[in-house]
Design a protein around this motif. Sequence first.
Motif, PDB file in Angstrom:
ATOM      1  N   PRO A 110     -34.664 -32.000  14.462  1.00 38.43           N
ATOM      2  CA  PRO A 110     -34.204 -31.092  15.450  1.00 38.43           C
ATOM      3  C   PRO A 110     -35.636 -30.382  15.411  1.00 38.43           C
ATOM      4  O   PRO A 110     -36.595 -30.081  15.259  1.00 38.43           O
ATOM      5  N   LEU A 111     -35.726 -29.743  17.009  1.00 37.81           N
ATOM      6  CA  LEU A 111     -36.635 -29.786  17.355  1.00 37.81           C
ATOM      7  C   LEU A 111     -36.795 -28.163  17.295  1.00 37.81           C
ATOM      8  O   LEU A 111     -37.791 -27.366  16.766  1.00 37.81           O
ATOM      9  N   GLU A 112     -35.704 -27.503  17.127  1.00 38.96           N
ATOM     10  CA  GLU A 112     -35.572 -26.012  16.727  1.00 38.96           C
ATOM     11  C   GLU A 112     -34.204 -25.648  16.430  1.00 38.96           C
ATOM     12  O   GLU A 112     -32.897 -26.094  16.868  1.00 38.96           O
ATOM     13  N   VAL A 113     -34.037 -24.608  14.904  1.00 40.18           N
ATOM     14  CA  VAL A 113     -32.704 -24.509  14.355  1.00 40.18           C
ATOM     15  C   VAL A 113     -33.351 -23.151  14.888  1.00 40.18           C
ATOM     16  O   VAL A 113     -33.480 -22.491  13.706  1.00 40.18           O
ATOM     17  N   LYS A 114     -32.269 -22.634  15.588  1.00 38.39           N
ATOM     18  CA  LYS A 114     -32.698 -20.942  15.659  1.00 38.39           C
ATOM     19  C   LYS A 114     -31.814 -19.907  15.560  1.00 38.39           C
ATOM     20  O   LYS A 114     -30.300 -20.249  16.194  1.00 38.39           O
ATOM     21  N   LYS A 115     -31.247 -19.144  14.563  1.00 39.34           N
ATOM     22  CA  LYS A 115     -30.259 -17.922  14.764  1.00 39.34           C
ATOM     23  C   LYS A 115     -30.560 -16.491  16.053  1.00 39.34           C
ATOM     24  O   LYS A 115     -31.255 -16.041  16.128  1.00 39.34           O
ATOM     25  N   THR A 116     -29.033 -17.003  16.614  1.00 41.41           N
ATOM     26  CA  THR A 116     -29.211 -16.467  18.121  1.00 41.41           C
ATOM     27  C   THR A 116     -28.077 -15.314  17.914  1.00 41.41           C
ATOM     28  O   THR A 116     -28.461 -13.883  18.055  1.00 41.41           O
ATOM     29  N   ALA A 117     -27.488 -14.724  17.167  1.00 44.36           N
ATOM     30  CA  ALA A 117     -26.431 -13.988  16.355  1.00 44.36           C
ATOM     31  C   ALA A 117     -26.100 -13.910  14.771  1.00 44.36           C
ATOM     32  O   ALA A 117     -26.682 -15.108  14.757  1.00 44.36           O
ATOM     33  N   PRO A 118     -25.665 -13.042  14.632  1.00 42.39           N
ATOM     34  CA  PRO A 118     -24.636 -12.952  13.562  1.00 42.39           C
ATOM     35  C   PRO A 118     -23.777 -14.065  13.502  1.00 42.39           C
ATOM     36  O   PRO A 118     -23.059 -14.203  13.857  1.00 42.39           O
ATOM     37  N   GLY A 119     -24.323 -15.277  12.283  1.00 39.74           N
ATOM     38  CA  GLY A 119     -23.179 -16.811  12.232  1.00 39.74           C
ATOM     39  C   GLY A 119     -23.124 -17.166  13.752  1.00 39.74           C
ATOM     40  O   GLY A 119     -22.594 -17.825  13.734  1.00 39.74           O
ATOM     41  N   THR A 120     -24.090 -17.477  14.484  1.00 45.95           N
ATOM     42  CA  THR A 120     -25.153 -18.613  15.486  1.00 45.95           C
ATOM     43  C   THR A 120     -25.914 -18.662  15.512  1.00 45.95           C
ATOM     44  O   THR A 120     -26.540 -17.986  15.109  1.00 45.95           O
ATOM     45  N   VAL A 121     -25.756 -19.978  15.409  1.00 47.23           N
ATOM     46  CA  VAL A 121     -26.903 -21.107  15.242  1.00 47.23           C
ATOM     47  C   VAL A 121     -27.547 -22.156  16.607  1.00 47.23           C
ATOM     48  O   VAL A 121     -26.011 -22.623  16.979  1.00 47.23           O
ATOM     49  N   LEU A 122     -28.319 -21.527  17.275  1.00 48.79           N
ATOM     50  CA  LEU A 122     -28.866 -22.457  18.384  1.00 48.79           C
ATOM     51  C   LEU A 122     -29.762 -23.978  18.082  1.00 48.79           C
ATOM     52  O   LEU A 122     -30.395 -23.818  17.322  1.00 48.79           O
TER      53      LEU A 122
END
Length: 278
Positions: A55-67
């Motif tokens: 992936p180009l990016e794996v980003k945590k945006t909130a508790p329990g949420t990954v973009l």
Amino acid sequence: MTDLKHCPHQWTQKDSFIPVWVSSMPPTTVCPQQNHAVTPNPVFPNHATLPTCTPLEVKKTAPGTVLVTVSIPTESIFTLPTKALEIKMIRKNLRITQCRFFNHLPPVCGIPNDTPKLFLGGFVRKDIQYSEPIRQTATTVEGTIKDFVIDLPFTCVVDLGGTHSISPTLFNQQQEYEFSSTTSLPLGFSPKDKLISGDLNEFNVISQQYFNTSPNCELIYSQINEMDDPLDRVRLPGGPFEEGFFRTVQEKMIILIQLRLTFPTEFNPPHPLPSSRA
């Protein structure tokens, strides 16, 4: 002799009038229906080693949420139903048919550990409008507009890497336990001695079940960058020297997808079972 008065009513209506011109017409030819085999999911082959996409990016945006943002290159060759002078317009829509998460096992000292994976699958629906030449002169070409729809599949396994935003998988546990038992010894032992051990006639067990929940997958954004090239273009006979027609098209696409994975709240068991000893 039968008494007609006590018989049930009989329908005696005659057939409706059929004109002579109708009865003299030849019967309509009805083609038998062909039984086409239906593939449950034509996107995925029966057996395949799927490509792994970083992936180009794996980003945590909130508790329990990954973009998750991933780029998937694809290539395909398809044939138009009729000869095409040129492609006028292509409308594209992305369809996701599979977004399945595979978690990694808890790390164990001395044993190699994998990373979480995301199986992605779907297709790009392409609505192609092109012109089909029907007659031409040395300086002109007359054609009609045709429409052709095709689904172009893709598959990819996304390596999510060592992200710490993913809740671990909880495994079911079952452990046996027993109680101490004291019984008298047979003849040959001292009367003061007793047999102290576990009761072999009992079976006691405690079980724990954890019901893991798959993450919710949402498609947030998509971008399709494509190139379509004809493979069998030939000169249009009797037409302008620069004109030609083709049917076979080679397509290359780069599909940029952004997904939101929402994991359930991490569950902390109140009384986890201790690890069993060997």
